[in-house]
Design an enzyme around this catalytic site. Structure first.
Site: not given
Ligand code: NAP
Length: 309
Positions: A169, A15, A91, A37-38
């Site tokens: 989610d 996101i 969120k 970010s890690r």
């Molecule tokens: P994601 O692709 O997994 O990205 C989250 C990032 O957070 C990871 O790339 C990771 O980056 C970091 N991170 C830090 N601690 C972590 C942990 N314990 N486990 C996994 N990643 C961790 O997730 P996302 O889809 O972007 O979603 C993140 C948030 O945005 C959620 O709350 C989700 O509900 C919200 N969101 C997502 C979407 C969607 O379509 N995907 C839409 C709206 C809102 P590093 O490894 O580099 O630290």
């Protein structure tokens, strides 16, 4: 603070890349000052692997926007507030209600803005839906919220772990819309949660809610639905029927499509965050998350086949 808010983006995943970086780049009120970010990196700005390292560096940053999964968000937000930063939260705003309550208290004490975002509330059809419903009696609400976890959250193991919310989610987006457009209070009356064997978050759910103690609100949530996603809300009122489709993006009233003038969900979130910071205010509406917590409190649980990404 200068004219532009110097912002650090935390958690460079799906996101952050899909929505936050383009929205920040297009908003003259913000300057991307750093990324945290890690593993992920953003070209052209200083990168840090942890919020503590950013703070210790002394780099001038006014605000942070958190795009990490909900579990662990509280620690990062609390450190940022303690260092005097304004905080914007993806969120859901946290893994528990208590941790968000504590952030609210901390933000108030520090005189900083805390913004719990609900991006779906800025869909192009949502404001029009709220305006039309404001003087209506609601008779019944039916919701279908079906999408394919593998398409929208590829490989995101955290989403089916404890605190990841599973089908809630995406489902919490629906609840954020409902709580914004329905004129009266919404209460959860029953729920059925379906967990894949070995997972700690549900992959499907059905919710039975009540609007204003009179109208049934029935929601069917499925995170394992292949094909075209469906994010539809149908509201029967005393003087007409409303259909909100595509997660709030398109609105029909009595069969006629309405044209909204929204600027886009994430541009709207950053515009609002800038307004909150300028006004010295916070915006932290926990109703969508409270309904999810109620579903976990009250829901009957069943198991289904194991799930692998
Ligand atoms: P994601 O692709 O997994 O990205 C989250 C990032 O957070 C990871 O790339 C990771 O980056 C970091 N991170 C830090 N601690 C972590 C942990 N314990 N486990 C996994 N990643 C961790 O997730 P996302 O889809 O972007 O979603 C993140 C948030 O945005 C959620 O709350 C989700 O509900 C919200 N969101 C997502 C979407 C969607 O379509 N995907 C839409 C709206 C809102 P590093 O490894 O580099 O630290």
């Amino acid at each position: 603070m200068g004219e532009r808010i110097r912002l650090a983006l935390v958690g460079i995943g799906k996101i952050a890349r899909d929505q936050h970086l383009p929205a920040i780049a297009a908003d003259a009120g913000f300057e991307l000052a750093a990324a945290v970010s890690r593993n992920g990196r953003v070209e052209g700005v200083p990168n840090f692997t942890d919020i503590a390292a950013l703070i210790e560096s002394g780099l001038p940053v006014d605000a942070v926007s958190l795009c990490t999964p909900p579990v662990g968000r509280h620690r990062i937000a609390a450190q940022a507030l303690a260092a005097g930063k304004h905080v914007m939260l993806e969120k859901p705003p946290g893994a528990t209600l208590t941790e968000v309550h504590q952030l609210q208290v901390q933000a108030r004490g520090a005189g900083r803005s805390l913004f719990a975002t609900w991006h779906s509330r800025h869909g192009a059809g949502v404001a029009g839906a709220a305006a039309w419903l404001a003087d209506k009696q609601i008779r019944r609400v039916d919701i279908v919220w079906h999408e394919d976890i593998r398409v929208w959250h590829p490989g995101q193991e955290w989403i089916l772990a404890a605190g990841g919310l599973g089908v809630f989610d995406p489902g919490i987006n629906m609840l954020s819309i409902l709580t914004a457009i329905l004129p009266g209070p919404l209460r959860l009356a029953g729920a059925r949660l379906i967990f894949p064997t070995g997972r700690d978050a549900p992959i499907a759910a059905s919710l039975e809610m009540i609007h204003d103690e009179t109208a049934p609100v029935i929601a069917d949530l499925d995170f394992h639905a292949t094909g075209t996603p469906r994010w539809d809300i149908v509201i029967e009122a005393d003087r007409g029927t409303l259909l909100l489709k595509d997660g709030g993006a398109r609105l029909w009233i009595d069969g006629a499509e309405q044209v909204g003038d929204a600027i886009g969900e994430y541009p709207a979130l950053y515009r609002r965050f800038a307004q909150l910071v300028a006004a010295g205010e916070s915006d932290c509406d926990l109703r969508p998350m409270t309904l999810v917590a109620d579903a976990f409190l009250l829901g009957e649980r069943t198991e289904t086949d194991p799930f692998a990404f």
